[in-house]
Design a protein around this motif. Structure first.
Motif, PDB file in Angstrom:
ATOM      1  N   PRO A  85     -24.767   9.803  31.967  1.00 34.33           N
ATOM      2  CA  PRO A  85     -23.527   9.425  31.356  1.00 34.33           C
ATOM      3  C   PRO A  85     -22.832  10.321  30.160  1.00 34.33           C
ATOM      4  O   PRO A  85     -23.647  11.118  29.464  1.00 34.33           O
ATOM      5  CB  PRO A  85     -23.993   7.959  30.539  1.00 34.33           C
ATOM      6  N   VAL A  86     -21.683  10.537  30.146  1.00 34.95           N
ATOM      7  CA  VAL A  86     -20.915  11.437  29.036  1.00 34.95           C
ATOM      8  C   VAL A  86     -20.048  10.523  28.395  1.00 34.95           C
ATOM      9  O   VAL A  86     -19.064   9.985  28.857  1.00 34.95           O
ATOM     10  CB  VAL A  86     -20.453  12.559  29.623  1.00 34.95           C
ATOM     11  N   GLY A  87     -20.385   9.856  27.234  1.00 35.62           N
ATOM     12  CA  GLY A  87     -19.636   8.916  26.465  1.00 35.62           C
ATOM     13  C   GLY A  87     -20.067   7.666  27.352  1.00 35.62           C
ATOM     14  O   GLY A  87     -21.172   7.263  27.649  1.00 35.62           O
ATOM     15  N   PRO A  88     -18.796   6.719  27.590  1.00 36.73           N
ATOM     16  CA  PRO A  88     -19.205   5.545  28.395  1.00 36.73           C
ATOM     17  C   PRO A  88     -19.322   5.574  29.866  1.00 36.73           C
ATOM     18  O   PRO A  88     -19.397   4.704  30.508  1.00 36.73           O
ATOM     19  CB  PRO A  88     -18.007   4.636  27.884  1.00 36.73           C
ATOM     20  N   ARG A  89     -18.726   6.807  30.404  1.00 40.61           N
ATOM     21  CA  ARG A  89     -18.700   7.034  31.791  1.00 40.61           C
ATOM     22  C   ARG A  89     -19.665   8.239  32.541  1.00 40.61           C
ATOM     23  O   ARG A  89     -19.762   8.962  31.690  1.00 40.61           O
ATOM     24  CB  ARG A  89     -17.354   7.140  32.056  1.00 40.61           C
ATOM     25  N   PRO A  90     -19.949   7.891  33.635  1.00 42.80           N
ATOM     26  CA  PRO A  90     -20.553   9.054  34.175  1.00 42.80           C
ATOM     27  C   PRO A  90     -19.911  10.541  34.310  1.00 42.80           C
ATOM     28  O   PRO A  90     -18.759  10.550  34.160  1.00 42.80           O
ATOM     29  CB  PRO A  90     -21.073   8.578  35.678  1.00 42.80           C
ATOM     30  N   LEU A  91     -20.677  11.624  34.477  1.00 44.98           N
ATOM     31  CA  LEU A  91     -20.212  12.760  34.677  1.00 44.98           C
ATOM     32  C   LEU A  91     -19.473  13.182  35.447  1.00 44.98           C
ATOM     33  O   LEU A  91     -18.295  13.782  35.463  1.00 44.98           O
ATOM     34  CB  LEU A  91     -21.413  13.880  34.746  1.00 44.98           C
TER      35      LEU A  91
END
Length: 48
Positions: free
Chosen positions: A27-33
């Protein structure tokens, strides 16, 4: 134009020592990379 993303690997430098997630799904923030990379390409019209 078709796009192929090579996004393998263990992501050892990204690990927190607990999760077993592959690097593209980290996760990067709320979403995946991988979502962020796909969004970058889609901005320039590459959606396949």
């Amino acid at each position: 134009m078709k796009v192929v993303l090579f996004c393998g690997g263990y992501g050892m430098r990204m690990r927190d020592g607990v999760s077993d997630l592959p690097k593209p799904m980290h996760p990067v923030g709320p979403r995946p990379l991988i979502w962020h990379v796909m969004r970058y390409y889609a901005h320039f019209g590459h959606k396949d």
